[in-house]
Design an enzyme around this catalytic site. Structure first.
Site, PDB file in Angstrom:
ATOM      1  CG  HIS A  98      -4.935   2.164  -4.916  1.00 37.83           C
ATOM      2  ND1 HIS A  98      -5.055   0.891  -5.434  1.00 37.83           N
ATOM      3  CD2 HIS A  98      -3.687   2.576  -5.241  1.00 37.83           C
ATOM      4  CE1 HIS A  98      -3.926   0.545  -6.026  1.00 37.83           C
ATOM      5  NE2 HIS A  98      -3.083   1.555  -5.934  1.00 37.83           N
ATOM      6  CG  HIS A 100      -0.929   6.336  -6.120  1.00 37.67           C
ATOM      7  ND1 HIS A 100       0.059   5.743  -5.365  1.00 37.67           N
ATOM      8  CD2 HIS A 100      -1.440   5.343  -6.901  1.00 37.67           C
ATOM      9  CE1 HIS A 100       0.151   4.458  -5.674  1.00 37.67           C
ATOM     10  NE2 HIS A 100      -0.750   4.185  -6.609  1.00 37.67           N
TER      11      HIS A 100
END
Ligand code: DGP
Length: 138
Positions: A98, A100
């Site tokens: 992922h 941010h």
């Protein structure tokens, strides 16, 4: 056991979705360090930045760029940090790649302080180090 992002992708856990297509989802981080802190996540499970296929990486980064642009335009953010952690040593707590996207409003404010303290480079052999890394490229 499935990681928390696989469970969000499969609809087993709720999330506040900012974006979704066939391959990528972006959600608000449940523990934001700033207002609008988003996570851009490939739906397919890959451990981290180093293992995700390049075409999917490009799609994730495209969404991260668009969210950053929206946060400047809509939230009035003055800057954006784009961050991905690889491995527990680097602070990765969810083992599903992922990115941010962290809006910044006021310098030094909020729960995210990026501090890069330079080490003494005279303790390193920079040309040899550069050669070692270069030779490790695939
Ligand atoms: P990292 O430490 O880089 O692996 O970041 C993981 C982030 O995921 C962390 O900022 C908190 C967030 N997070 C963990 N569990 C959940 C969840 O169930 N929902 C949402 N929206 N975010 C979560």
């Amino acid at each position: 056991m499935k990681d928390v992002f696989c469970r969000i992708v499969e609809g087993e856990l709720p999330s506040s979705k900012v974006y979704e297509d066939d391959e990528v989802v972006a959600i608000l981080d449940v523990s934001p360090v700033a207002k609008g802190h988003c996570l851009v996540i490939p739906k397919a499970h890959y451990q981290d930045f180093l293992s995700v296929p390049k075409d999917l990486l490009h799609k994730v980064m495209d969404v991260a760029q668009r969210i950053g642009q929206a946060e400047i335009a809509v939230l009035g953010a003055k800057g954006i940090n784009i961050l991905t952690n690889v491995g527990e040593m680097a602070g990765q707590s969810v083992p599903h790649f992922h990115v941010h996207v962290i809006p910044r409003y006021v310098r030094g404010e909020g729960g995210f302080q990026l501090e890069m303290k330079a080490m003494d480079s005279s303790t390193l052999n920079l040309p040899a180090l550069a050669k070692d890394i270069s030779q490790g490229l695939k």
